[in-house]
Write a protein that holds these residues in place. Structure first.
Motif, PDB file in Angstrom:
ATOM      1  N   ARG A  14     -22.595  -0.497 -75.574  1.00 22.69           N
ATOM      2  CA  ARG A  14     -21.647   0.448 -74.998  1.00 22.69           C
ATOM      3  C   ARG A  14     -20.748   1.035 -76.086  1.00 22.69           C
ATOM      4  O   ARG A  14     -20.582   0.467 -77.162  1.00 22.69           O
ATOM      5  CB  ARG A  14     -20.801  -0.196 -73.910  1.00 22.69           C
ATOM      6  CG  ARG A  14     -19.831  -1.256 -74.404  1.00 22.69           C
ATOM      7  CD  ARG A  14     -19.186  -1.965 -73.247  1.00 22.69           C
ATOM      8  NE  ARG A  14     -18.002  -2.721 -73.652  1.00 22.69           N
ATOM      9  CZ  ARG A  14     -17.315  -3.489 -72.842  1.00 22.69           C
ATOM     10  NH1 ARG A  14     -17.651  -3.603 -71.567  1.00 22.69           N
ATOM     11  NH2 ARG A  14     -16.259  -4.145 -73.265  1.00 22.69           N
ATOM     12  N   ALA A  27     -18.717   3.798 -72.078  1.00 29.41           N
ATOM     13  CA  ALA A  27     -19.951   4.511 -71.771  1.00 29.41           C
ATOM     14  C   ALA A  27     -21.066   3.524 -72.097  1.00 29.41           C
ATOM     15  O   ALA A  27     -21.276   3.170 -73.261  1.00 29.41           O
ATOM     16  CB  ALA A  27     -20.084   5.785 -72.598  1.00 29.41           C
ATOM     17  N   TYR A  29     -24.961   1.907 -72.067  1.00 27.51           N
ATOM     18  CA  TYR A  29     -26.335   2.367 -72.235  1.00 27.51           C
ATOM     19  C   TYR A  29     -27.282   1.188 -72.384  1.00 27.51           C
ATOM     20  O   TYR A  29     -26.858   0.049 -72.595  1.00 27.51           O
ATOM     21  CB  TYR A  29     -26.461   3.288 -73.454  1.00 27.51           C
ATOM     22  CG  TYR A  29     -26.171   2.591 -74.769  1.00 27.51           C
ATOM     23  CD1 TYR A  29     -27.176   1.922 -75.460  1.00 27.51           C
ATOM     24  CD2 TYR A  29     -24.887   2.576 -75.316  1.00 27.51           C
ATOM     25  CE1 TYR A  29     -26.912   1.266 -76.657  1.00 27.51           C
ATOM     26  CE2 TYR A  29     -24.620   1.934 -76.505  1.00 27.51           C
ATOM     27  CZ  TYR A  29     -25.637   1.281 -77.174  1.00 27.51           C
ATOM     28  OH  TYR A  29     -25.386   0.622 -78.346  1.00 27.51           O
ATOM     29  N   PHE A  42     -28.086   6.360 -70.964  1.00 23.03           N
ATOM     30  CA  PHE A  42     -26.686   6.223 -70.551  1.00 23.03           C
ATOM     31  C   PHE A  42     -26.657   6.139 -69.026  1.00 23.03           C
ATOM     32  O   PHE A  42     -27.140   7.039 -68.341  1.00 23.03           O
ATOM     33  CB  PHE A  42     -25.856   7.413 -71.040  1.00 23.03           C
ATOM     34  CG  PHE A  42     -25.556   7.346 -72.510  1.00 23.03           C
ATOM     35  CD1 PHE A  42     -24.451   6.649 -72.973  1.00 23.03           C
ATOM     36  CD2 PHE A  42     -26.397   7.947 -73.435  1.00 23.03           C
ATOM     37  CE1 PHE A  42     -24.182   6.564 -74.333  1.00 23.03           C
ATOM     38  CE2 PHE A  42     -26.139   7.869 -74.793  1.00 23.03           C
ATOM     39  CZ  PHE A  42     -25.034   7.174 -75.240  1.00 23.03           C
ATOM     40  N   TYR A  43     -26.115   5.037 -68.509  1.00 19.71           N
ATOM     41  CA  TYR A  43     -26.146   4.842 -67.061  1.00 19.71           C
ATOM     42  C   TYR A  43     -24.788   4.637 -66.402  1.00 19.71           C
ATOM     43  O   TYR A  43     -24.703   4.636 -65.166  1.00 19.71           O
ATOM     44  CB  TYR A  43     -27.092   3.690 -66.688  1.00 19.71           C
ATOM     45  CG  TYR A  43     -26.652   2.326 -67.166  1.00 19.71           C
ATOM     46  CD1 TYR A  43     -25.877   1.503 -66.352  1.00 19.71           C
ATOM     47  CD2 TYR A  43     -27.040   1.844 -68.404  1.00 19.71           C
ATOM     48  CE1 TYR A  43     -25.487   0.247 -66.779  1.00 19.71           C
ATOM     49  CE2 TYR A  43     -26.655   0.591 -68.836  1.00 19.71           C
ATOM     50  CZ  TYR A  43     -25.886  -0.211 -68.015  1.00 19.71           C
ATOM     51  OH  TYR A  43     -25.501  -1.453 -68.444  1.00 19.71           O
ATOM     52  N   HIS A  44     -23.725   4.478 -67.169  1.00 17.51           N
ATOM     53  CA  HIS A  44     -22.413   4.283 -66.531  1.00 17.51           C
ATOM     54  C   HIS A  44     -21.307   4.651 -67.513  1.00 17.51           C
ATOM     55  O   HIS A  44     -21.315   4.200 -68.657  1.00 17.51           O
ATOM     56  CB  HIS A  44     -22.262   2.821 -66.098  1.00 17.51           C
ATOM     57  CG  HIS A  44     -20.973   2.516 -65.401  1.00 17.51           C
ATOM     58  ND1 HIS A  44     -20.629   3.092 -64.196  1.00 17.51           N
ATOM     59  CD2 HIS A  44     -19.953   1.696 -65.727  1.00 17.51           C
ATOM     60  CE1 HIS A  44     -19.441   2.625 -63.822  1.00 17.51           C
ATOM     61  NE2 HIS A  44     -19.019   1.784 -64.738  1.00 17.51           N
ATOM     62  N   THR A  45     -20.375   5.463 -67.045  1.00 11.31           N
ATOM     63  CA  THR A  45     -19.192   5.816 -67.831  1.00 11.31           C
ATOM     64  C   THR A  45     -17.990   5.655 -66.923  1.00 11.31           C
ATOM     65  O   THR A  45     -18.006   6.098 -65.772  1.00 11.31           O
ATOM     66  CB  THR A  45     -19.275   7.274 -68.337  1.00 11.31           C
ATOM     67  OG1 THR A  45     -20.468   7.417 -69.125  1.00 11.31           O
ATOM     68  CG2 THR A  45     -18.066   7.640 -69.181  1.00 11.31           C
ATOM     69  N   VAL A  46     -16.956   5.004 -67.443  1.00 10.88           N
ATOM     70  CA  VAL A  46     -15.756   4.778 -66.638  1.00 10.88           C
ATOM     71  C   VAL A  46     -14.527   4.747 -67.548  1.00 10.88           C
ATOM     72  O   VAL A  46     -14.601   4.292 -68.687  1.00 10.88           O
ATOM     73  CB  VAL A  46     -15.868   3.461 -65.820  1.00 10.88           C
ATOM     74  CG1 VAL A  46     -15.941   2.238 -66.714  1.00 10.88           C
ATOM     75  CG2 VAL A  46     -14.733   3.322 -64.821  1.00 10.88           C
ATOM     76  N   PRO A  77     -29.906  10.949 -69.771  1.00  9.07           N
ATOM     77  CA  PRO A  77     -28.687  10.986 -68.945  1.00  9.07           C
ATOM     78  C   PRO A  77     -28.908  10.547 -67.490  1.00  9.07           C
ATOM     79  O   PRO A  77     -29.188  11.355 -66.623  1.00  9.07           O
ATOM     80  CB  PRO A  77     -28.283  12.453 -69.018  1.00  9.07           C
ATOM     81  CG  PRO A  77     -29.594  13.185 -69.125  1.00  9.07           C
ATOM     82  CD  PRO A  77     -30.498  12.274 -69.908  1.00  9.07           C
ATOM     83  N   CYS A  79     -26.373   8.512 -66.037  1.00  9.05           N
ATOM     84  CA  CYS A  79     -24.972   8.504 -65.583  1.00  9.05           C
ATOM     85  C   CYS A  79     -24.558   9.901 -65.102  1.00  9.05           C
ATOM     86  O   CYS A  79     -24.739  10.890 -65.823  1.00  9.05           O
ATOM     87  CB  CYS A  79     -24.088   8.078 -66.747  1.00  9.05           C
ATOM     88  SG  CYS A  79     -22.331   8.349 -66.501  1.00  9.05           S
ATOM     89  N   ILE A  82     -22.241  11.731 -67.633  1.00 10.17           N
ATOM     90  CA  ILE A  82     -22.948  12.203 -68.828  1.00 10.17           C
ATOM     91  C   ILE A  82     -23.795  13.428 -68.483  1.00 10.17           C
ATOM     92  O   ILE A  82     -23.836  14.404 -69.244  1.00 10.17           O
ATOM     93  CB  ILE A  82     -23.791  11.079 -69.468  1.00 10.17           C
ATOM     94  CG1 ILE A  82     -22.883   9.941 -69.976  1.00 10.17           C
ATOM     95  CG2 ILE A  82     -24.686  11.615 -70.581  1.00 10.17           C
ATOM     96  CD1 ILE A  82     -21.979  10.289 -71.148  1.00 10.17           C
ATOM     97  N   LYS A  83     -24.460  13.425 -67.322  1.00  8.90           N
ATOM     98  CA  LYS A  83     -25.240  14.597 -66.885  1.00  8.90           C
ATOM     99  C   LYS A  83     -24.346  15.828 -66.808  1.00  8.90           C
ATOM    100  O   LYS A  83     -24.692  16.912 -67.292  1.00  8.90           O
ATOM    101  CB  LYS A  83     -25.846  14.348 -65.499  1.00  8.90           C
ATOM    102  CG  LYS A  83     -27.060  13.504 -65.490  1.00  8.90           C
ATOM    103  CD  LYS A  83     -27.581  13.437 -64.056  1.00  8.90           C
ATOM    104  CE  LYS A  83     -28.600  12.353 -63.898  1.00  8.90           C
ATOM    105  NZ  LYS A  83     -29.068  12.235 -62.514  1.00  8.90           N
TER     106      LYS A  83
END
Length: 117
Positions: A14, A27, A29, A42-46, A77, A79, A82-83
């Motif tokens: 991350r 972020a 990944y 990348f699957y999650h951003t917070v 992308p 997340c 990210i998209k």
């Protein structure tokens, strides 16, 4: 906000944004090597809620994506943030690989294994 920094934490897969040394966003990944070149899914951003609305997620995404490109990896992308970010920043388009079923299967398997472990 002057103490804000972004760092790559490869051991936890991350990128983190910190305020005075405390992680306030990430972020996340997974590295994927099933393609023609190395890829980062990348699957999650917070960002912590109390830091919302300050543009920190964009700053984090920029650092994460720039580092990914510099490392020679493609961006996958998954997340939603990210998209959305990539849609507004076409300068990354040459480094983006569309999400494929194999990416989602790999991600599901990797996250399930982590949850069990």
């Amino acid at each position: 906000m002057s103490d804000m920094t972004v760092r790559h934490n490869p051991g936890r897969e991350r990128f983190e944004i910190l305020d005075a040394g405390n992680v306030i966003g990430k972020a996340v990944y997974k590295e994927y090597d099933g393609g023609e070149s190395p890829q980062r899914i990348f699957y999650h951003t917070v960002i912590n809620e109390e830091y919302g609305g300050q543009g920190l997620a964009g700053r984090l995404a920029t650092a994460a994506l720039d580092s990914t490109v510099q490392a020679g990896s493609s961006i996958i992308p998954v997340c939603p943030f990210i998209k959305k970010f990539l849609a507004k920043h076409p300068e990354y388009s040459a480094n983006v690989v569309p999400v494929a079923p194999a990416h989602l299967e790999f991600l599901d398997s990797a996250l399930s294994a982590r949850a069990r472990g």
